[in-house]
Scaffold this active site. Structure first.
Site, short mmCIF file in Angstrom:
data_model
loop_
_atom_site.label_atom_id
_atom_site.label_comp_id
_atom_site.label_asym_id
_atom_site.label_seq_id
_atom_site.Cartn_x
_atom_site.Cartn_y
_atom_site.Cartn_z
N CYS A 114 0.82 -1.23 0.00
CA CYS A 114 0.00 0.00 0.00
C CYS A 114 0.85 1.27 0.00
O CYS A 114 0.35 2.34 -0.35
CB CYS A 114 -0.94 0.01 1.19
SG CYS A 114 -2.19 -1.27 1.08
N HIS A 250 -3.27 7.57 1.95
CA HIS A 250 -3.66 6.24 1.50
C HIS A 250 -5.08 5.96 1.98
O HIS A 250 -5.42 6.27 3.12
CB HIS A 250 -2.68 5.20 2.06
CG HIS A 250 -3.10 3.79 1.80
ND1 HIS A 250 -3.52 3.37 0.56
CD2 HIS A 250 -3.16 2.70 2.61
CE1 HIS A 250 -3.83 2.08 0.62
NE2 HIS A 250 -3.62 1.66 1.86
N ASN A 280 -10.00 0.01 -0.44
CA ASN A 280 -8.53 0.09 -0.38
C ASN A 280 -7.96 -0.51 -1.66
O ASN A 280 -8.03 -1.71 -1.87
CB ASN A 280 -8.04 -0.68 0.86
CG ASN A 280 -6.53 -0.62 1.02
OD1 ASN A 280 -5.81 -0.18 0.13
ND2 ASN A 280 -6.05 -1.08 2.16
N1 ACO Z 1 -18.72 -7.98 8.91
C1 ACO Z 1 -19.18 -8.19 10.15
N2 ACO Z 1 -18.37 -8.47 11.19
C2 ACO Z 1 -17.06 -8.53 10.93
C3 ACO Z 1 -16.51 -8.32 9.66
C4 ACO Z 1 -17.41 -8.04 8.61
N3 ACO Z 1 -17.00 -7.81 7.35
N4 ACO Z 1 -15.17 -8.45 9.73
C5 ACO Z 1 -14.87 -8.72 11.00
N5 ACO Z 1 -16.02 -8.77 11.73
C6 ACO Z 1 -16.16 -9.05 13.16
C7 ACO Z 1 -14.98 -9.76 13.74
O1 ACO Z 1 -15.08 -11.15 13.53
C8 ACO Z 1 -15.10 -9.37 15.20
O2 ACO Z 1 -16.03 -10.21 15.80
P1 ACO Z 1 -15.80 -10.80 17.29
O3 ACO Z 1 -15.69 -9.57 18.15
O4 ACO Z 1 -16.99 -11.63 17.52
O5 ACO Z 1 -14.51 -11.55 17.20
C9 ACO Z 1 -15.68 -7.96 15.17
O6 ACO Z 1 -16.23 -7.81 13.86
C10 ACO Z 1 -14.67 -6.88 15.42
O7 ACO Z 1 -13.54 -7.11 14.58
P2 ACO Z 1 -12.27 -6.21 14.66
O8 ACO Z 1 -11.21 -6.78 13.81
O9 ACO Z 1 -11.99 -5.94 16.11
O10 ACO Z 1 -12.82 -4.87 14.00
P3 ACO Z 1 -12.10 -3.49 13.91
O11 ACO Z 1 -12.94 -2.47 14.56
O12 ACO Z 1 -10.65 -3.57 14.33
O13 ACO Z 1 -12.12 -3.20 12.36
C11 ACO Z 1 -10.71 -3.37 10.38
C12 ACO Z 1 -11.49 -4.12 11.45
C13 ACO Z 1 -11.68 -2.53 9.57
C14 ACO Z 1 -10.01 -4.36 9.48
C15 ACO Z 1 -9.67 -2.45 11.06
O14 ACO Z 1 -8.94 -3.17 12.01
C16 ACO Z 1 -8.72 -1.84 10.08
O15 ACO Z 1 -9.08 -1.00 9.28
N6 ACO Z 1 -7.42 -2.19 10.13
C17 ACO Z 1 -6.41 -1.61 9.29
C18 ACO Z 1 -6.47 -2.12 7.90
C19 ACO Z 1 -5.54 -1.29 7.05
O16 ACO Z 1 -5.45 -0.10 7.20
N7 ACO Z 1 -4.82 -1.85 6.17
C20 ACO Z 1 -3.92 -0.96 5.43
C21 ACO Z 1 -2.91 -1.59 4.80
S1 ACO Z 1 -3.55 -2.74 3.65
C22 ACO Z 1 -2.22 -3.24 2.69
O17 ACO Z 1 -1.14 -2.83 2.86
C23 ACO Z 1 -2.44 -4.31 1.65
#
Ligand code: ACO
Length: 323
Positions: A114, A250, A280
């Site tokens: 990214c 980004h 993304n």
């Molecule tokens: N729909 C519904 N529920 C979901 C989904 C979905 N699509 N995905 C995960 N959940 C659930 C999980 O299973 C979890 O359930 P649990 O509590 O029963 O275990 C709950 O939602 C919370 O999950 P978290 O992972 O804690 O959610 P979070 O608030 O952290 O958001 C996210 C997740 C959006 C991925 C976030 O962590 C994020 O944006 N991270 C950074 C990603 C990023 O910026 N990447 C950039 C680089 S990418 C690259 O370089 C290729």
């Protein structure tokens, strides 16, 4: 006189197929409300069958050439930032070179996931400042839909496909408020490779593999490291955050974008946000956002623009430029 790289043109290409959040609910335990509230993403574009990264890159390159009023052979180099090339080799960049009908110069790919576009922009600037090239096409192009695990709701709803391109050209400037690339700041930390990776590859599994991400860990690193690199590049240039016209970050997650803007003390009116429409798109996200904001008139000549990105590696960095 200082030799600098100025932006001469921008272009982008998004695949025709738009996938709304609601479509994922048919096959996964997810909802539009979850995806929008956690990521800010409402829709993304997916490439059609047979539509490859090089096709998107070539279309973006043609659009940037048209915007700059240049011909392919005006270019000395093409750099494509991508982690999803059509083939192991040849490079996507050489496929773009051939597709443009460019008969001179050199072309190569760069891979910093990214952060790829920021790394490619910094390298293009170094080639220009060093005198190796006068005009460089810098492209970010991805088809991340090809490395999704469609059963993993925590990743497959976040990514999209697309390409964006900028053309940089050398100028000799004695200007006190020069245009072009003003400063760059690049970092990586290979110890963190496991938190965002693809579980396949040529030398290991002989498969393309699927993206795996520890979202919470990536999020934690992102907020802290993006603010640090942005602050560093501003300090190097003697620019205060309030002097910025635009932050073009980004586009991974709206919460990361708003968090970084808040740390810099920038109001969201001065942040270009496309994540709601593109998802993304990895290395393509910044040039896509730049090209969209250039096309709709938000980015104006002379505007002070900060771009920053983080991704797999981990790799992260920023570029400050005057549009
Ligand atoms: N729909 C519904 N529920 C979901 C989904 C979905 N699509 N995905 C995960 N959940 C659930 C999980 O299973 C979890 O359930 P649990 O509590 O029963 O275990 C709950 O939602 C919370 O999950 P978290 O992972 O804690 O959610 P979070 O608030 O952290 O958001 C996210 C997740 C959006 C991925 C976030 O962590 C994020 O944006 N991270 C950074 C990603 C990023 O910026 N990447 C950039 C680089 S990418 C690259 O370089 C290729």
């Amino acid at each position: 006189m200082t030799r600098r790289s100025v932006v001469r043109g921008a272009g982008h290409r998004l695949p025709e197929r738009v996938v709304e959040n609601a479509e994922f609910s048919a096959t996964l335990d997810t909802s539009d409300a979850w995806i929008t509230s956690r990521s800010g993403i409402e829709r993304r574009h997916f490439a059609a069958e047979g539509e490859c990264t090089s096709d998107l890159a070539l279309a973006a390159a043609r659009a940037a050439l048209a915007d700059a009023g240049m011909a392919p052979d005006d270019l000395d180099a093409v750099i494509v930032a991508t982690s999803t090339p059509d083939f192991t080799f040849p490079a996507v960049a050489t496929m773009v070179q051939a597709g443009l009908g460019m008969t001179r110069g050199f072309a190569f790919d760069m891979q910093a996931v990214c952060a790829g576009f920021v790394f490619a922009l910094a390298n293009a600037d170094a080639l220009i400042r060093g005198g190796a090239a006068d005009r460089v096409m810098v492209i970010g192009a991805e088809t991340f839909s090809r490395i999704m695990d469609w059963t993993d709701r925590s990743t497959c709803v976040l990514f999209g496909d697309g390409a964006g391109a900028l053309i940089l050209e050398a100028i000799d400037s004695a200007d006190r408020a020069p245009r072009g690339v003003l400063a760059t700041d690049l970092h990586s930390d290979g110890r963190q490779g496991g938190i965002l990776h693809v579980d396949g590859g040529v030398s290991s599994t002989q498969t393309a593999g699927h993206l795996r991400m520890q979202g919470k860990e990536v999020f934690r690193h992102a907020v802290e490291k993006l603010a640090a690199t942005a602050t560093a590049v501003l300090r190097t240039s003697g620019v205060a955050p309030e002097e910025l016209d635009w932050l073009v970050p980004h586009q991974a997650n709206l919460r990361i974008i708003t968090g970084t803007a808040a740390k810099l003390g920038l109001p969201m009116e001065r942040v270009v946000v496309t994540v709601q429409d593109h998802g993304n798109t990895s290395a393509a996200s910044i040039p896509l956002a730049l090209s969209v904001a250039h096309a709709d008139g938000r980015l104006k000549p002379g505007d002070l623009v900060l771009t920053e990105a983080i991704g797999g590696g981990l790799a992260w960095g920023s570029v400050l430029l005057r549009w």
